[in-house]
Design an enzyme around this catalytic site. Sequence first.
Site, PDB file in Angstrom:
ATOM      1  N   PRO A 158      -8.041  10.871   8.966  1.00 35.99           N
ATOM      2  CA  PRO A 158      -8.301  11.949   8.008  1.00 35.99           C
ATOM      3  C   PRO A 158      -7.488  13.214   8.264  1.00 35.99           C
ATOM      4  O   PRO A 158      -7.111  13.917   7.326  1.00 35.99           O
ATOM      5  CB  PRO A 158      -9.806  12.211   8.181  1.00 35.99           C
ATOM      6  CG  PRO A 158     -10.353  10.907   8.638  1.00 35.99           C
ATOM      7  CD  PRO A 158      -9.288  10.322   9.521  1.00 35.99           C
TER       8      PRO A 158
ATOM      9  N   SER B 254       1.446  10.560   8.769  1.00 35.24           N
ATOM     10  CA  SER B 254       2.742  10.118   9.279  1.00 35.24           C
ATOM     11  C   SER B 254       2.970  10.463  10.749  1.00 35.24           C
ATOM     12  O   SER B 254       3.795   9.842  11.406  1.00 35.24           O
ATOM     13  CB  SER B 254       3.868  10.736   8.432  1.00 35.24           C
ATOM     14  OG  SER B 254       3.798  10.288   7.092  1.00 35.24           O
TER      15      SER B 254
ATOM     16  N   PRO C 121      10.351  -0.511  11.124  1.00 36.73           N
ATOM     17  CA  PRO C 121      11.462  -0.857  10.232  1.00 36.73           C
ATOM     18  C   PRO C 121      11.138  -2.034   9.311  1.00 36.73           C
ATOM     19  O   PRO C 121      11.484  -2.007   8.119  1.00 36.73           O
ATOM     20  CB  PRO C 121      12.597  -1.195  11.211  1.00 36.73           C
ATOM     21  CG  PRO C 121      12.322  -0.306  12.383  1.00 36.73           C
ATOM     22  CD  PRO C 121      10.823  -0.334  12.520  1.00 36.73           C
ATOM     23  N   GLN C 122      10.443  -3.058   9.825  1.00 33.07           N
ATOM     24  CA  GLN C 122      10.072  -4.170   8.944  1.00 33.07           C
ATOM     25  C   GLN C 122       9.044  -3.718   7.917  1.00 33.07           C
ATOM     26  O   GLN C 122       9.108  -4.129   6.751  1.00 33.07           O
ATOM     27  CB  GLN C 122       9.521  -5.354   9.739  1.00 33.07           C
ATOM     28  CG  GLN C 122       9.031  -6.483   8.831  1.00 33.07           C
ATOM     29  CD  GLN C 122       8.842  -7.801   9.524  1.00 33.07           C
ATOM     30  OE1 GLN C 122       9.716  -8.255  10.254  1.00 33.07           O
ATOM     31  NE2 GLN C 122       7.704  -8.450   9.298  1.00 33.07           N
ATOM     32  N   GLU C 123       8.097  -2.884   8.319  1.00 31.61           N
ATOM     33  CA  GLU C 123       7.112  -2.386   7.363  1.00 31.61           C
ATOM     34  C   GLU C 123       7.805  -1.645   6.222  1.00 31.61           C
ATOM     35  O   GLU C 123       7.448  -1.812   5.052  1.00 31.61           O
ATOM     36  CB  GLU C 123       6.123  -1.450   8.068  1.00 31.61           C
ATOM     37  CG  GLU C 123       5.082  -0.859   7.131  1.00 31.61           C
ATOM     38  CD  GLU C 123       4.049   0.005   7.832  1.00 31.61           C
ATOM     39  OE1 GLU C 123       3.313   0.736   7.144  1.00 31.61           O
ATOM     40  OE2 GLU C 123       3.989  -0.053   9.086  1.00 31.61           O
TER      41      GLU C 123
ATOM     42  N   GLY D 233       3.557   4.010   4.763  1.00 25.85           N
ATOM     43  CA  GLY D 233       4.688   3.558   5.570  1.00 25.85           C
ATOM     44  C   GLY D 233       5.487   4.716   6.146  1.00 25.85           C
ATOM     45  O   GLY D 233       6.598   4.542   6.639  1.00 25.85           O
TER      46      GLY D 233
ATOM     47  N   GLN E 176       9.016   5.513 -20.705  1.00 19.89           N
ATOM     48  CA  GLN E 176       9.328   6.398 -21.828  1.00 19.89           C
ATOM     49  C   GLN E 176       9.802   5.612 -23.044  1.00 19.89           C
ATOM     50  O   GLN E 176       9.546   6.004 -24.190  1.00 19.89           O
ATOM     51  CB  GLN E 176      10.401   7.406 -21.398  1.00 19.89           C
ATOM     52  CG  GLN E 176      10.670   8.511 -22.408  1.00 19.89           C
ATOM     53  CD  GLN E 176       9.542   9.538 -22.484  1.00 19.89           C
ATOM     54  OE1 GLN E 176       8.672   9.564 -21.621  1.00 19.89           O
ATOM     55  NE2 GLN E 176       9.556  10.362 -23.519  1.00 19.89           N
TER      56      GLN E 176
ATOM     57  N   ASN F 148       8.121   9.934   2.386  1.00 19.89           N
ATOM     58  CA  ASN F 148       9.575  10.026   2.204  1.00 19.89           C
ATOM     59  C   ASN F 148      10.158  11.286   2.840  1.00 19.89           C
ATOM     60  O   ASN F 148      11.339  11.321   3.188  1.00 19.89           O
ATOM     61  CB  ASN F 148       9.922   9.953   0.717  1.00 19.89           C
ATOM     62  CG  ASN F 148       9.895   8.512   0.215  1.00 19.89           C
ATOM     63  OD1 ASN F 148       9.460   7.595   0.925  1.00 19.89           O
ATOM     64  ND2 ASN F 148      10.350   8.292  -1.004  1.00 19.89           N
TER      65      ASN F 148
ATOM     66  N   GLY G  45       4.106   6.050 -26.794  1.00 19.85           N
ATOM     67  CA  GLY G  45       2.672   6.157 -26.566  1.00 19.85           C
ATOM     68  C   GLY G  45       2.057   4.902 -25.978  1.00 19.85           C
ATOM     69  O   GLY G  45       1.095   4.966 -25.206  1.00 19.85           O
TER      70      GLY G  45
END
Length: 390
Positions: free
Chosen positions: A136, A140, A253-255, A376, A349, A379, A353
Amino acid sequence: MSTPGLDGYAEPWRKPEHDDLAEMARTFFLKEVVPHAARLEQQGHPDREHYRKAGELGLLGLSIPEEYGGGGGDFTHEAVMLHEQQLAGEGSLGLAVHSGIVTGYLNAYGTEEQKRRWLPKLCSGELIGAIAMTEPDGGSDVQAIRTRAVRTGEDFLVTGSKTFITNGYLADLLVLAVKTDQSAKAHGISLLVCELDEDAPGFRRGRNLEKIGLHANDTAELFFDEFRVPAANLLGGVEAENTGFYQLMQQLPQERLVIGVGAVAAMQRAVELATAYAKERTAFGKPLVGHQNTRMVLAECATRTRASRVFLDDCIVRHHRGELDVATAAMAKLYLTEGQCEVVDRCLQIFGGYGYTTEYPIARMYADARVQKIYGGTNEIMKELIARVL
């Protein structure tokens, strides 16, 4: 349906056996799981039976040696299966975690006894696997975890909590990151393999979290209050205590590559759906694809998808050779998930609608895509990892 811009493209690592696997996986997802999509979204988690059926077909643990109940393949086989799951629009089964991550930890670091004890049941679908790092108060930043495991005799007593745990609502087996040395940061982390029993003292499974996307996949909170775990369940054995951070860094890295596989498959599916819709839908007296703007958007999305596919395959080849470094994996996770969100958004887009109504798959893909830039390792963290090698 073929993907515009990828017609005739062949992955450099692909063999006929991968094509056979892809067909089997596609059939399983489309016939056995996708027809139940509405019900699964309503209940908020997959059916255990679907894990067992996947196990019966040999779709779980594809990269695990046959002696432990797996398919005897490698990561390329896992990638094919995960790619087909995304292309089929199946989002309930947490196979990216179950097979793409959990079995990998056990195979890489488990003792012989641990492998024989848990891998066959994961590969058969009898057990559902999860991994718990996020807390919680921190995501990261793995070094800052607070969940602690205190040794007492032949056991560890675990106290703390984890959140945003994929497969957490159904998981039977959990790879749990804990602090076994409170005075250290990275060097005080260990991985415990926990067998989750609802009646076990000190363990409580929290609510199945409601999310903006991935409604059919369970994501839960887990709570531990002096939860007893045998010391023998330390991943790698008792001598592996305090090596958890190293284990995590070797497997991340694999994840991140697993996340990239899903991202590229989603981009391909979005371009396929948008192209087909643009050819059928008319506006101002002609099909949408007859308008220059629509063609330009599709051309740009197809180009981004093609470039992403080539980058992903290069990473898969590197990983297969044992050469995928942390920075390159971070680049893949960053570039491919950003591309997924951009391509899916632009393709939505085109639907106008209708793209905002959940009866169209592109709308669900839009909601599902957003978390790819978060789990993971966010970013933003990927950019930090990349910048360190510049």
